[in-house]
Design a protein around this motif. Structure first.
Motif, PDB file in Angstrom:
ATOM      1  N   LYS A   1       0.739  -1.280  -0.043  1.00  0.00           N
ATOM      2  CA  LYS A   1       0.110  -0.173   0.059  1.00  0.00           C
ATOM      3  C   LYS A   1       0.820   1.125  -0.049  1.00  0.00           C
ATOM      4  O   LYS A   1       0.544   2.467  -0.163  1.00  0.00           O
ATOM      5  N   THR A   2       2.262   1.175   0.050  1.00  0.00           N
ATOM      6  CA  THR A   2       3.164   2.144   0.074  1.00  0.00           C
ATOM      7  C   THR A   2       3.691   2.346  -1.239  1.00  0.00           C
ATOM      8  O   THR A   2       4.211   1.643  -1.815  1.00  0.00           O
ATOM      9  N   PRO A   3       3.537   3.738  -1.734  1.00  0.00           N
ATOM     10  CA  PRO A   3       4.080   4.205  -3.043  1.00  0.00           C
ATOM     11  C   PRO A   3       5.526   4.108  -3.137  1.00  0.00           C
ATOM     12  O   PRO A   3       6.223   4.680  -2.087  1.00  0.00           O
ATOM     13  N   LEU A   4       6.130   3.728  -4.002  1.00  0.00           N
ATOM     14  CA  LEU A   4       7.484   3.695  -4.308  1.00  0.00           C
ATOM     15  C   LEU A   4       7.906   5.133  -4.944  1.00  0.00           C
ATOM     16  O   LEU A   4       6.998   5.903  -5.213  1.00  0.00           O
ATOM     17  N   ASP A   5       9.161   5.767  -4.819  1.00  0.00           N
ATOM     18  CA  ASP A   5       9.608   7.084  -5.191  1.00  0.00           C
ATOM     19  C   ASP A   5       9.333   7.103  -6.506  1.00  0.00           C
ATOM     20  O   ASP A   5       9.753   6.414  -7.620  1.00  0.00           O
ATOM     21  N   PHE A   6       8.619   8.253  -6.845  1.00  0.00           N
ATOM     22  CA  PHE A   6       8.192   8.431  -8.229  1.00  0.00           C
ATOM     23  C   PHE A   6       9.479   8.743  -9.231  1.00  0.00           C
ATOM     24  O   PHE A   6       9.537   8.125 -10.241  1.00  0.00           O
ATOM     25  N   HIS A   7      10.355   9.534  -8.880  1.00  0.00           N
ATOM     26  CA  HIS A   7      11.740   9.612  -9.687  1.00  0.00           C
ATOM     27  C   HIS A   7      12.520   8.453  -9.858  1.00  0.00           C
ATOM     28  O   HIS A   7      12.758   7.960 -10.991  1.00  0.00           O
ATOM     29  N   THR A   8      12.628   7.642  -8.950  1.00  0.00           N
ATOM     30  CA  THR A   8      13.261   6.493  -8.803  1.00  0.00           C
ATOM     31  C   THR A   8      12.543   5.450  -9.738  1.00  0.00           C
ATOM     32  O   THR A   8      13.224   4.727 -10.573  1.00  0.00           O
TER      33      THR A   8
ATOM     34  N   VAL B   1      13.109   6.337 -13.465  1.00  0.00           N
ATOM     35  CA  VAL B   1      14.393   5.777 -13.659  1.00  0.00           C
ATOM     36  C   VAL B   1      14.460   4.337 -14.161  1.00  0.00           C
ATOM     37  O   VAL B   1      14.976   3.825 -15.028  1.00  0.00           O
ATOM     38  N   ALA B   2      14.087   3.565 -13.263  1.00  0.00           N
ATOM     39  CA  ALA B   2      13.812   2.053 -13.169  1.00  0.00           C
ATOM     40  C   ALA B   2      13.367   1.591 -14.329  1.00  0.00           C
ATOM     41  O   ALA B   2      13.581   0.409 -15.060  1.00  0.00           O
ATOM     42  N   LEU B   3      12.061   2.241 -14.725  1.00  0.00           N
ATOM     43  CA  LEU B   3      11.101   1.954 -15.791  1.00  0.00           C
ATOM     44  C   LEU B   3      12.011   2.034 -17.027  1.00  0.00           C
ATOM     45  O   LEU B   3      11.647   1.331 -18.046  1.00  0.00           O
TER      46      LEU B   3
END
Length: 134
Positions: free
Chosen positions: A37-44, A47-49
């Protein structure tokens, strides 16, 4: 003469309107399971995408080299792609990849970790995707 030109122009516009797609292509995703339920960091995450397949940023439009699995990771965010059919080769396009991610986020929420199956993306079939914190 002007009437014929106007009629021709209107006919062409009308024809083009029916020939153009009415909706943008939306990728089909299935088996979506939200794993946190915890979102991951948008920018990171962004980059991973773009790190899958050795990198698909910039002008690269498709997974290069047809790997049998691939990982895109930045910091503590990881995307893992495996073909549904063992041994199949991944050839997912950047557009299909990004649309699949958006479709999964539409189910789980923006940057919420998930597992899902994306339609297509491999030579013989679909791909399984894991988006997670590591």
């Amino acid at each position: 003469m002007q009437f014929a030109t106007i009629l021709y122009t209107l006919s062409v516009f009308l024809l083009c309107a029916f020939a153009a797609p009415l909706n943008a292509r939306q990728e089909t995703v299935s088996n979506v399971q939200c794993t946190s339920k915890t979102p991951l960091d948008f920018h990171t995450s962004n980059v991973a995408l773009l790190q899958i397949c050795g990198g698909i940023a910039g002008s690269i439009e498709k997974c290069q080299g047809r790997p049998t699995s691939t990982v895109g990771q930045s910091g503590n965010v990881r995307f893992t792609i495996n073909p549904v059919i063992p041994g199949d080769q991944i050839n997912i396009s950047k557009g299909r990849w990004e649309q699949g991610i958006k479709a999964a986020f539409a189910v789980c929420g923006q940057n919420i970790p998930f597992t899902a199956t994306f339609t297509g993306g491999a030579v013989k079939g679909d791909v399984n995707v894991v988006y997670e914190s590591v």
